[in-house]
Structure formats: C-alpha cells, structure tokens
Write a protein that holds these residues in place. Structure first.
Motif, PDB file in Angstrom:
ATOM      1  N   PHE A   9      39.584 -54.791  43.838  1.00  0.00           N
ATOM      2  CA  PHE A   9      40.073 -54.580  42.471  1.00  0.00           C
ATOM      3  C   PHE A   9      38.972 -53.990  41.585  1.00  0.00           C
ATOM      4  O   PHE A   9      39.217 -53.028  40.848  1.00  0.00           O
ATOM      5  CB  PHE A   9      40.554 -55.898  41.870  1.00  0.00           C
ATOM      6  N   CYS A  55      40.811 -50.618  41.663  1.00  0.00           N
ATOM      7  CA  CYS A  55      41.961 -50.792  40.768  1.00  0.00           C
ATOM      8  C   CYS A  55      41.569 -50.868  39.293  1.00  0.00           C
ATOM      9  O   CYS A  55      42.361 -50.485  38.422  1.00  0.00           O
ATOM     10  CB  CYS A  55      42.745 -52.049  41.158  1.00  0.00           C
ATOM     11  N   HIS A  93      43.946 -50.231  36.022  1.00  0.00           N
ATOM     12  CA  HIS A  93      44.735 -51.429  35.754  1.00  0.00           C
ATOM     13  C   HIS A  93      43.872 -52.511  35.098  1.00  0.00           C
ATOM     14  O   HIS A  93      42.663 -52.560  35.286  1.00  0.00           O
ATOM     15  CB  HIS A  93      45.337 -51.980  37.048  1.00  0.00           C
ATOM     16  N   LEU A 104      51.182 -50.385  48.560  1.00  0.00           N
ATOM     17  CA  LEU A 104      49.819 -49.883  48.747  1.00  0.00           C
ATOM     18  C   LEU A 104      49.648 -49.162  50.079  1.00  0.00           C
ATOM     19  O   LEU A 104      48.838 -48.236  50.185  1.00  0.00           O
ATOM     20  CB  LEU A 104      48.819 -51.038  48.654  1.00  0.00           C
ATOM     21  N   PRO A 139      45.737 -45.216  46.386  1.00  0.00           N
ATOM     22  CA  PRO A 139      44.495 -45.754  45.824  1.00  0.00           C
ATOM     23  C   PRO A 139      43.456 -46.170  46.855  1.00  0.00           C
ATOM     24  O   PRO A 139      42.264 -46.228  46.535  1.00  0.00           O
ATOM     25  CB  PRO A 139      44.985 -46.980  45.041  1.00  0.00           C
TER      26      PRO A 139
END
Length: 294
Positions: A74, A78, A82, A172, A225
């Motif tokens: 993350f 990400c 996000h 994902l 991603p």
C-alpha cells in the motif's frame, strides 16, 4: 377445456371462463419475467473466485506477517492515489509493531502543518497520533490527476465493496486475464486514428479505460497497479504480482476490521463460558430435584 360438458360451460360466468383461459398465458409470462429478472446485466462484474483467506470464518485470524507485507504494498504502490482517512498511524500497532516501530513508520510520512507567511503549505514528519495523509488536496485535484476519476478511499473497502476481499483480489489480478482483449482494443482504436503501432495502446487505453472482468462495466480507470518486484519485502518473501495482491488485500481487510481477531477470541470465550454454565445448571438441577420420586 374440451373435455368439460357443454351444460357446465353455460353455468360458468364469463369472467371466470376468461380467467381460466388466460391463466396459462399469464403463468408463462410470469416465468419468463422471473427468468429475465434473474439474468444479470451484460456489463455486470464477473463473479470473483472464492479465495482461502486465513481471516475467514468464526475461527479465522489475520496473518500479521501478511498484513505487514500488505502495508508495504500500500505505501509503495497504492498510497500515491488512494487514501486511508479513517486510519491513524497508532492503529498500526495492532499489526504486530512496537511503539518504536510505529513512531519510525509514522516519521517516514509527511503531513501538512499549516501555511507559512507567504501562504505556502508547510510539512512535517508525521507522529503516531496523525491520520494517514491524503494523496490529493480535494476531489477536484484527484479528478485532474486521474482523467476525471476519483480514486476511492480504502479504509473500509472490503466491507462496502460487493464481493469483499475476494473481489478486491480478483480486481487486482484480473488485468492479466483481460490482457489480450485490452491490447486488441487499443490496437483497433489506434489503427482507426492512423497513429503508429508503438503508441496506439498507451494513448487510447486511458481514455476508454482498462479491461477487467471484475470491474463495473468490465472497464476501470485504474491501470494495472501491481507488477513483479514492485516492492521489497523485509522478510524475504518473493514479491510476485499475485503475492503483492494477496498481501495488500489482507492488509485492507485488516484495516476494514482491525478488531476482528479480538471479537473472535471474545466470542469463543463467551461460548465456552455459556457451555460451562449450562453444564453447571444441569448438574445443579439434578442435585436439587434428586430427592423427588419419579
């Protein structure tokens, strides 16, 4: 109806006769309507395959090593788009980190600290009491950076997203399943525009979206991603794209319900206590009424 005697038909009221004649047709229409209603729309997301998660079920538990690896995914991938607005750095103590580790983790982030005399934003190192910073100042900035799409907040994504953790993982990893169709769509659109083959796919795909069978309309504004070796795991785990997707999904599931393990342990304790209490009451009842003759 042909086997019914004619003298009976005379006694049947016209409305009842009409109902008897139309009943089979109406029943068939109802069945057809239910069938059409049960059929999912053509652009509905595909059903995500069921995954074997350690945190599923009443006796499940979060693999904290996977949660920590998911945080690395993350933070490295990400977090550029996000946010986790409902999470503070101090909450990360629940994934097995000490207070010193939480403080060091928070210090690796920058948060806003007001404005200077010239009106420019100032930044400082985050502390455990700070919430995770947003990647964009507001929704307009997010739209400008993402071709009109606003990346959703992921604080409760596995709880509010239909399909939960299974669909997040499928989304994902679903780009690989649709890779050929994406390339073909991009090449076809580029050929129609008369552009060179080298830039057709990259120029067209962001405008039309990226093919993914688990997205609404089978298209998503988010490019793929994850890739192999996108992050470096501290525990030596091989960072394949599938492993990264699994770890970040576990992390997001933990973020969505960080106290799930405590609730499960409490629930098991309550059930054991109630079973013990029930046995004790049965023994006590037999002892009290043992002198009563049957």
């Amino acid at each position: 109806m042909l086997s019914v005697p004619a003298r009976w038909l005379v006694r049947v009221r016209p409305r009842l006769l009409l109902a008897m004649l139309l009943l089979p047709a109406l029943g068939g229409a109802d069945v057809a309507g239910e069938t059409a209603q049960a059929a999912p729309p053509a652009d509905a997301p595909a059903h995500a395959p069921v995954q074997n998660w350690s945190f599923k079920g009443p006796f499940g538990h979060f693999d904290l090593a996977a949660v920590q690896r998911g945080y690395a995914v993350f933070a490295g991938v990400c977090a550029s788009c996000h946010s986790l607005t409902q999470v503070q750095f101090s909450d990360f103590g629940g994934m097995g980190l000490t207070q010193e580790q939480v403080a060091a983790l928070a210090a690796s982030w920058q948060v806003t600290a007001g404005r200077d005399a010239e009106g420019h934003l100032r930044h400082r190192k985050a502390t455990p009491d700070d919430a995770l910073p947003r990647p964009y100042a507001d929704a307009d900035a997010a739209r400008a950076a993402n071709r009109g799409a606003v990346p959703p907040d992921l604080s409760r994504i596995t709880q509010v997203y239909p399909g939960g953790a299974d669909r997040v993982y499928a989304l994902l990893t679903g780009y690989a399943a649709a890779k050929n169709s994406v390339t073909a769509a991009g090449a076809g659109a580029g050929a129609g525009a008369g552009a060179g083959a080298g830039g057709e796919t990259h120029a067209t795909l962001p405008e039309m979206g990226f093919a993914n069978p688990y997205a609404i309309g089978h298209r998503t504004a988010m490019p793929p991603p994850l890739r192999d070796n996108a992050v470096l795991y501290a525990d030596g785990t091989q960072p394949t794209a599938q492993q990264e997707a699994r770890d970040v999904t576990t992390f997001l599931a933990w973020v969505s319900s960080p106290h799930a393990d405590d609730k499960r342990r409490l629930g098991v304790g309550v059930v054991l206590y109630l079973c013990f209490l029930a046995c004790l009451l049965v023994i006590l009842k037999r002892r009290i009424w043992s002198h009563v003759a049957k």
